[in-house]
Design an enzyme around this catalytic site. Structure first.
Site, short mmCIF file in Angstrom:
data_model
loop_
_atom_site.label_atom_id
_atom_site.label_comp_id
_atom_site.label_asym_id
_atom_site.label_seq_id
_atom_site.Cartn_x
_atom_site.Cartn_y
_atom_site.Cartn_z
NE ARG A 67 2.63 -4.84 11.71
CZ ARG A 67 3.58 -4.40 11.02
NH1 ARG A 67 4.30 -4.65 11.01
NH2 ARG A 67 2.50 -3.21 9.30
NE ARG A 111 7.47 -2.79 5.73
CZ ARG A 111 6.22 -2.46 5.89
NH1 ARG A 111 5.05 -2.56 4.53
NH2 ARG A 111 5.47 -2.27 6.83
NE ARG A 138 -4.30 -1.33 10.69
CZ ARG A 138 -3.28 -0.91 10.05
NH1 ARG A 138 -3.57 0.29 9.25
NH2 ARG A 138 -2.04 -1.48 9.92
CE LYS A 160 -2.17 -0.74 4.02
NZ LYS A 160 -1.45 -2.57 4.68
NE ARG A 171 6.13 0.29 9.75
CZ ARG A 171 5.18 -0.20 9.57
NH1 ARG A 171 4.68 0.24 8.30
NH2 ARG A 171 4.05 -1.04 10.34
P1 AMP Z 1 1.34 1.09 9.35
O1 AMP Z 1 1.86 1.34 8.86
O2 AMP Z 1 -0.47 0.89 8.50
O3 AMP Z 1 0.46 -0.87 8.83
O4 AMP Z 1 0.25 0.66 10.73
C1 AMP Z 1 1.32 0.33 11.30
C2 AMP Z 1 0.83 0.35 13.06
O5 AMP Z 1 0.29 1.78 13.39
C3 AMP Z 1 -0.53 -0.58 12.72
O6 AMP Z 1 -0.16 -2.42 13.45
C4 AMP Z 1 -1.42 -0.36 13.85
O7 AMP Z 1 -0.57 -0.30 14.94
C5 AMP Z 1 -0.63 0.96 14.32
N1 AMP Z 1 -2.16 1.94 12.98
C6 AMP Z 1 -2.45 2.23 11.69
N2 AMP Z 1 -3.03 2.44 11.45
C7 AMP Z 1 -4.14 2.22 12.39
C8 AMP Z 1 -5.86 1.93 12.67
N3 AMP Z 1 -6.33 2.84 11.42
N4 AMP Z 1 -7.01 1.51 13.24
C9 AMP Z 1 -5.43 0.94 14.20
N5 AMP Z 1 -4.68 1.11 14.55
C10 AMP Z 1 -3.66 1.58 13.32
#
Ligand code: AMP
Length: 223
Positions: free
Chosen positions: A167, A123, A88, A13, A156
């Site tokens: 996740r 990554r 999400r 994404k 990360r």
């Molecule tokens: P991402 O970079 O989108 O993979 O997000 C990394 C982490 O941020 C996720 O594993 C969640 O802990 C938190 N996070 C990001 N976006 C959301 C969301 N829309 N709802 C809840 N937690 C989020």
């Protein structure tokens, strides 16, 4: 153009969002990136979410909804935006609708779990911009170095295998229901289009399909 990229962690994404920003000049709203910035800047929000994120769990809906509401009301989002990592949960998707925001296009980038686990270990990200690279599939020009700024890339803290598995399971449980939610919406509302793209294709092939979809929507909306 309001569009959303839906898919499990590591589906690509962020990489595709970066392409859309550059090609169409649409701002990206990445909740993950906003939260990582808050952690890096040691804000109260950052303190609150750090542990949750390190465990690979979801941050509570109310926090995320407030964050996105504030971001969407900024002037650069007036003509549209790309949502990456939001909504999400069904609660977040409903909150978006209650704000009167209807998405023109929802793209699911679908990738099997096993492929994700292999991908995530390679990554690399550039923390300041959110640019995403991969040691094998999308390598920077110079090892561990951002192509544009020359700054170091990092892995990360939530990209280790155990956290990735966690996740993924949270994705299947809490986020995947959004596929059905947006599929239904697209059959009942002609202004809302849902498309699934095979995320195991090359970055360029996926880019091309997204590009064509955006052009199609732009043409339809203008006509
Ligand atoms: P991402 O970079 O989108 O993979 O997000 C990394 C982490 O941020 C996720 O594993 C969640 O802990 C938190 N996070 C990001 N976006 C959301 C969301 N829309 N709802 C809840 N937690 C989020």
């Amino acid at each position: 153009m309001k569009l959303m990229l839906l898919g499990c962690p590591g589906a690509g994404k962020g990489t595709q969002a970066q392409y859309i920003i550059d090609a169409f000049n649409i701002p990206q709203i990445s909740t993950g990136e906003m939260l990582r910035n808050a952690i890096q800047n040691k804000t109260a929000l950052g303190e609150k979410v750090k542990l949750i994120m390190d465990k690979g769990e979801l941050v509570p809906d109310d926090i995320i909804i407030d964050l996105v509401k504030a971001r969407i009301s900024e002037p650069d989002c007036l003509n549209g935006f790309i949502l990456d990592g939001f909504p999400r949960t069904l609660k977040q998707a409903n909150a978006l609708e209650q704000q009167g925001i209807n998405l023109d296009l929802v793209i699911e980038i679908a990738v099997p779990d096993q492929v994700i686990i292999e991908r995530m270990s390679g990554r690399l990200i550039h923390p300041a911009s959110g640019r995403v690279f991969h040691k094998v599939y999308n390598p920077p020009k110079e090892a561990n170095t951002d192509d544009i700024t020359g700054e170091p890339l990092i892995q990360r803290s939530d990209d280790n295998e155990e956290t990735v598995r966690q996740r993924l399971s949270i994705y299947h449980e809490q986020t995947e229901p959004l596929v059905t939610f947006y599929q239904h919406k697209s059959t009942s509302d002609i202004n809302s289009i849902f498309k699934k793209i095979d995320g195991t294709q090359t970055v360029a092939e996926i880019q091309k399909q997204i590009h064509d979809l955006i052009l199609y929507i732009k043409k339809e909306k203008i006509a």
